[in-house]
Design an enzyme around this catalytic site. Structure first.
Site, mmCIF file in Angstrom:
data_model
loop_
_atom_site.group_PDB
_atom_site.id
_atom_site.type_symbol
_atom_site.label_atom_id
_atom_site.label_comp_id
_atom_site.label_asym_id
_atom_site.label_seq_id
_atom_site.Cartn_x
_atom_site.Cartn_y
_atom_site.Cartn_z
ATOM 1 N N HIS A 184 9.237 -4.331 -3.694
ATOM 2 C CA HIS A 184 8.173 -5.254 -3.684
ATOM 3 C C HIS A 184 8.673 -6.979 -3.440
ATOM 4 C CE1 HIS A 184 5.282 -2.736 -6.288
ATOM 5 N NE2 HIS A 184 5.930 -1.924 -5.280
ATOM 6 N N ASP A 229 0.953 -8.177 -6.569
ATOM 7 C CA ASP A 229 1.046 -6.876 -6.010
ATOM 8 C C ASP A 229 0.226 -5.804 -6.798
ATOM 9 O OD1 ASP A 229 2.464 -6.620 -8.294
ATOM 10 O OD2 ASP A 229 4.559 -6.263 -7.361
#
Length: 468
Positions: free
Chosen positions: A16, A115
């Site tokens: 990520h 996220d």
């Protein structure tokens, strides 16, 4: 003149953080926004590898490291749950930072971008009165699966892993039981599965979603929302690039014929067992193709044994796990490195002909942006779904055939590499990969679809900030 600020929150996942750094860079340097990137950690201290990615952010991006959970906290069993715990333990700190940023008249807070794990911090956005956006760092296919999961969960009886029929989503490759993310393969009565469904439901409570994909890679991106009325914006492929300088891998590649080298890497998190590592080595030798292998020390129990990164200089760096005589037999044919390899630069080198990959989405996008066909060897998370999509729908990969106990034989290793390197199938994949590279480069150009999409969102944030 005030420069609106976007606060980005990344959970402690290597896969990520890489695209988050690139997104923050583009918002700051290309779209006139101030950007503050908060990155959580699941380990104390954070791994050297994880910190190195964060440090690659340009000076235009403000970095804030969030501490790992207190050592007395009991660690959840799965990597996803540990990442969720790391974010949850930092929500008070995130709120404090958001309040401080909101008080800055020169850079008023315009949006919070999280996220899929960071959606836990959605209350902070509501308190600050700013929109909450999710940056989904995996493909649209996986996002569509998650957004539809609550409905699938309500409609299906029995365990997902036992389902005979694949899950069919609009515009997506059919997802068979063995291609589902690990959290969906867990018992539906387990806390792991319940947490996954809970996260999927929370994802619907954002104001919009940015996805690290493009309509060239996934033509259906953003379609088939079935009344969810959630705006989805493909803004990719955003890949991590940083200067490489004089690196031994690149010097070695300079000496090899065009398109002759197989690059082998299982990403920042992927690990193989001792037996599978040895079999891969023998398969590379059997293929008789030139290769670069970015190898990691085997892990007997976890396919994602390096999920949170590795500590440089603190691990055994010997290659004693490779088969006896392997280094001698492949001398001149291959290069084995157990230190950091400049993956994007390697994939961009004209000598590289294919990429043996675990099908992490960052690795796939780096391969796509450089026009390199793949041998798909998925290990964990949504990688089985990614592999199916790249082979069946996109047409730039062959999947290695998995045997008993998920073991891939040396003969299959060699066969899959040859399929990707020589013959008509390889030629078709190279042509398709080249077309996709050109379209992806255009998507990210000044007039490309992904650049325009991100510019439009940046304008929305600027306007909402100015109305405060």
């Amino acid at each position: 003149m005030a420069r609106p600020r976007v606060l980005l929150l990344c959970s402690p996942c290597m896969g990520h953080l890489i695209p988050f750094v690139e997104l923050a860079r583009r918002l700051a340097t290309d779209h006139g926004l101030a950007a503050t990137l908060l990155f959580a950690s699941a380990t104390s201290p954070p791994s050297d590898q994880y910190l190195a990615v964060a440090a690659a952010a340009p000076d235009a991006v403000d970095l804030v490291a969030l501490p790992a959970p207190p050592p007395e906290d009991a660690l959840p069993p799965s990597a996803r749950e540990r990442a969720e715990h790391a974010v949850a333990s930092n929500v008070p700190r995130i709120r404090e930072l958001a309040r401080a940023l909101a008080a800055d008249a020169d850079a008023p807070l315009a949006a919070l971008v999280v996220d899929m794990i960071g959606v836990r911090a959605r209350g902070v956005a509501a308190e600050m009165g700013v929109p909450l956006y999710m940056f989904f760092t995996s493909p649209w296919t996986t996002l569509s699966l998650l957004l539809h999961l609550p409905g699938i969960d309500a409609a299906r009886a029995g365990e997902h892993r036992d389902a005979a029929e694949p899950i069919r989503l609009p515009g997506c490759v059919p997802i068979h039981a063995h291609e589902l993310p690990a959290s969906m393969l867990a018992d539906r009565s387990s806390s792991m599965y319940a947490g996954f469904v809970s996260m999927a439901k929370a994802m619907k409570q954002v104001d919009g979603i940015l996805v690290n994909t493009s309509r060239e890679i996934e033509p259906a991106a953003g379609d088939g929302m079935d009344g969810l009325e959630l705006p989805v914006h493909p803004v990719g492929p955003l890949v991590w690039t940083r200067p490489v300088g004089d690196h031994g891998c690149i010097r070695w590649l300079d000496q090899q014929p065009r398109g002759s080298v197989v690059y082998v890497s299982f990403g920042s998190g992927g690990t193989l067992t001792w037996q599978q590592t040895a079999e891969l080595a023998l398969g590379l030798e059997l293929s008789q193709c030139r290769f670069i292998w970015a190898v990691k020390r085997p892990h007997q129990s976890l396919a994602n044994g390096a999920f949170f990164g590795t500590q440089n200089g603190k691990e055994d760096t010997s290659l004693d796990f490779l088969p006896e005589g392997f280094m001698e037999m492949t001398r001149g044919l291959g290069l084995v490195t157990n230190s950091w390899a400049p993956q994007t630069a390697i994939l961009g080198h004209p000598s590289v002909g294919c990429f043996v990959t675990h099908c992490g989405w960052n690795s796939i996008l780096e391969s796509v942006i450089n026009g390199v066909p793949m041998v798909a060897w998925p290990l964990y998370a949504e990688q089985n779904t990614n592999a199916a999509m790249m082979e069946v729908q996109v047409g730039v990969a062959v999947r290695a055939k998995i045997g008993v106990d998920r073991f891939i034989s040396k003969e299959e290793v060699a066969s899959a590499i040859r399929r990707a390197m020589v013959g008509e199938e390889a030629k078709r994949m190279r042509k398709r990969a080249s077309e996709l590279r050109d379209k992806s480069v255009h998507d990210l150009s000044k007039d490309g679809g992904s650049t325009r999409a991100l510019a439009q969102i940046a304008d929305v944030w600027k306007c909402s900030s100015s109305r405060k």
